[in-house]
Design an enzyme around this catalytic site. Structure first.
Site, PDB file in Angstrom:
ATOM      1  N   SER A 154       6.660  13.438   3.441  1.00 32.75           N
ATOM      2  CA  SER A 154       6.739  11.992   3.631  1.00 32.75           C
ATOM      3  C   SER A 154       6.833  11.669   5.125  1.00 32.75           C
ATOM      4  O   SER A 154       5.974  12.086   5.894  1.00 32.75           O
ATOM      5  CB  SER A 154       7.918  11.433   2.823  1.00 32.75           C
ATOM      6  OG  SER A 154       7.848  10.031   2.744  1.00 32.75           O
ATOM      7  N   ASP A 243       0.583   7.842  -5.481  1.00 33.81           N
ATOM      8  CA  ASP A 243       1.370   7.611  -4.273  1.00 33.81           C
ATOM      9  C   ASP A 243       0.579   6.687  -3.367  1.00 33.81           C
ATOM     10  O   ASP A 243      -0.591   6.959  -3.063  1.00 33.81           O
ATOM     11  CB  ASP A 243       1.626   8.949  -3.586  1.00 33.81           C
ATOM     12  CG  ASP A 243       2.398   8.830  -2.279  1.00 33.81           C
ATOM     13  OD1 ASP A 243       2.881   7.730  -1.955  1.00 33.81           O
ATOM     14  OD2 ASP A 243       2.522   9.864  -1.588  1.00 33.81           O
ATOM     15  N   HIS A 273       4.916   9.815  -5.439  1.00 30.67           N
ATOM     16  CA  HIS A 273       5.264  10.183  -4.075  1.00 30.67           C
ATOM     17  C   HIS A 273       6.313  11.292  -4.016  1.00 30.67           C
ATOM     18  O   HIS A 273       7.341  11.234  -4.685  1.00 30.67           O
ATOM     19  CB  HIS A 273       5.778   8.956  -3.315  1.00 30.67           C
ATOM     20  CG  HIS A 273       6.180   9.263  -1.900  1.00 30.67           C
ATOM     21  ND1 HIS A 273       5.271   9.649  -0.946  1.00 30.67           N
ATOM     22  CD2 HIS A 273       7.403   9.284  -1.292  1.00 30.67           C
ATOM     23  CE1 HIS A 273       5.900   9.867   0.198  1.00 30.67           C
ATOM     24  NE2 HIS A 273       7.201   9.663   0.006  1.00 30.67           N
TER      25      HIS A 273
END
Length: 299
Positions: A154, A243, A273
Site C-alpha cells: 500500500s 482494489d 486492497h
C-alpha cells in the site's frame, strides 16, 4: 455493491476491522482499530530464528532472520497504512512469513507517520535505514550489503518504489523491488470501487496528510510515474481486482517495462486492497507471499 465479484473470503474479511471515517479528529481511533484487528487479520506468523529491535541509523526498526548463513541478503520493508497508520507490530506476521519463506532477512522500518511528520519524513527514514544496512548494519548483523531489495504494501509500496529510484540516483544497485497493492498516483482519479474496503475519501485523506495540498505532488518523490525509470531494479507488482489502486499499480508496472525494467505483475481476481497482509483470512495471501519469496530467491 455487486457481491458476485467478491471472493467469498473477501466478503468475510471486510467485516473484521471496524471502519472509522477518517478525519484528523478520528485518526487516533482509526489507528487503534488497525492495531486491534491485526491478530484476526494477520495472525502471529511463524516462529523464526531471531527477531531483533534495532536502531537503523537513528530510525527504529525490527530485523527478522530465519536462515543460518552468514552475509544474508536483506529486504528493506515499508509497512502500509496510508502513511498515517501501521507499524512494525501491525506487519510483524507478514515480515515473519516473508523471512521464513524466502531465507532473506527482513528489516521492517518503523518510519515516522503523517500528519505529525509529513513528506519527506517517511522517505528520509527509509533512506537512513538503507544507508545503515549498507554500512554498520551489515557488519553488526551479518548481512550482505550487496544484496538488498526494497518492499512495501500500500503506502509502503510507494515508499519502496521511491526508495528504489532514489538509490539508483545515488549509484546504489538494489537487487529488486516488491510492490504490494502500491499507492502510486497522487492525482487521486480513482475508479468507483468504494464498496470494497479502501475508498476514495480515505485515499484523499491519506494524500492530504502525507503531502498537504500546498506541496507539489508532481515531483517524482510523490508521483513515481513522472520519474525516469530506466535502470531500476527488477520489480514484482501484486494487485487486487477490487482494489481502487489496482489500475495505478499496473500503470506503474507498464511504465517500468517500457523503461526496460524486468517486471512480473499479477492481478488476483475477486480480491480487495492489501489482501497479502491478511494471512489469517486469505488463502491467496499465502500464494502471494510465496510469489514474493520466489522472486527474492531468484535475485
Amino acid at each position: 455493491m455487486d457481491r458476485s465479484r467478491l471472493h467469498p473470503q473477501a466478503r468475510a474479511a471486510m467485516q473484521v476491522q471496524q471502519r472509522v471515517p477518517l478525519t484528523r479528529a478520528t485518526l487516533p481511533a482509526a489507528r487503534l482499530s488497525m492495531v486491534r484487528a491485526t491478530r484476526d487479520e494477520v495472525g502471529s506468523g511463524p516462529a523464526i530464528r531471531s527477531v531483533t529491535a534495532v536502531d537503523a541509523g537513528g530510525v527504529p526498526a525490527r530485523l527478522y532472520r530465519d536462515g543460518d548463513h552468514d552475509a544474508a541478503p536483506v529486504v528493506l520493508y515499508a509497512h502500509g497504512g496510508g502513511w498515517v497508520m501501521g507499524s512494525v507490530d501491525t506487519h510483524d506476521g507478514l515480515c515473519r512469513q516473508l523471512a521464513a519463506a524466502s531465507g532473506w532477512a527482513v528489516l521492517s522500518v518503523d518510519y515516522r507517520l503523517a500528519p505529525e511528520h509529513p513528506y519527506p519524513a517517511a522517505l528520509d527514514d527509509m533512506a537512513h535505514a538503507l544507508a545503515w544496512l549498507r554500512g554498520p548494519g551489515a557488519a553488526q548483523h551479518g548481512l550482505d550489503p550487496g544484496r538488498i531489495a526494497v518492499a512495501g504494501d500500500s503506502a509502503g509500496g510507494h515508499l519502496a518504489a521511491v526508495t528504489a529510484r532514489r538509490a539508483r540516483d545515488e549509484g546504489i544497485r538494489l537487487a529488486g523491488q516488491l510492490l504490494v497493492c502500491p499507492v502510486v498516483d497522487p492525482a487521486a482519479d480513482y475508479p468507483a470501487l468504494d464498496d470494497y474496503g479502501l475508498d476514495r475519501d480515505e485515499m484523499r485523506f491519506f494524500w492530504d496528510a502525507f503531502a498537504p495540498p500546498a506541496v507539489d505532488r508532481t515531483q517524482p518523490d510523490l508521483d513515481p510515474l513522472r520519474a525516469d525509470l530506466t535502470g531500476l531494479p527488477p520489480a514484482v507488482i501484486i494487485t487486487a481486482e477490487l482494489d481502487l489502486l489496482s489500475a495505478e499499480g499496473e500503470r506503474y508496472g507498464a511504465a517500468l517495462l517500457a523503461a526496460g525494467v524486468p517486471v512480473t505483475a499479477a492481478r488476483y481476481q475477486g480480491l480487495i486492497h492489501n489482501f497479502p497482509r491478511k494471512l489469517a483470512l486469505f488463502d491467496a495471501a499465502h500464494v502471494a507471499l510465496a510469489q514474493l519469496a520466489a522472486a527474492l530467491r531468484a535475485w
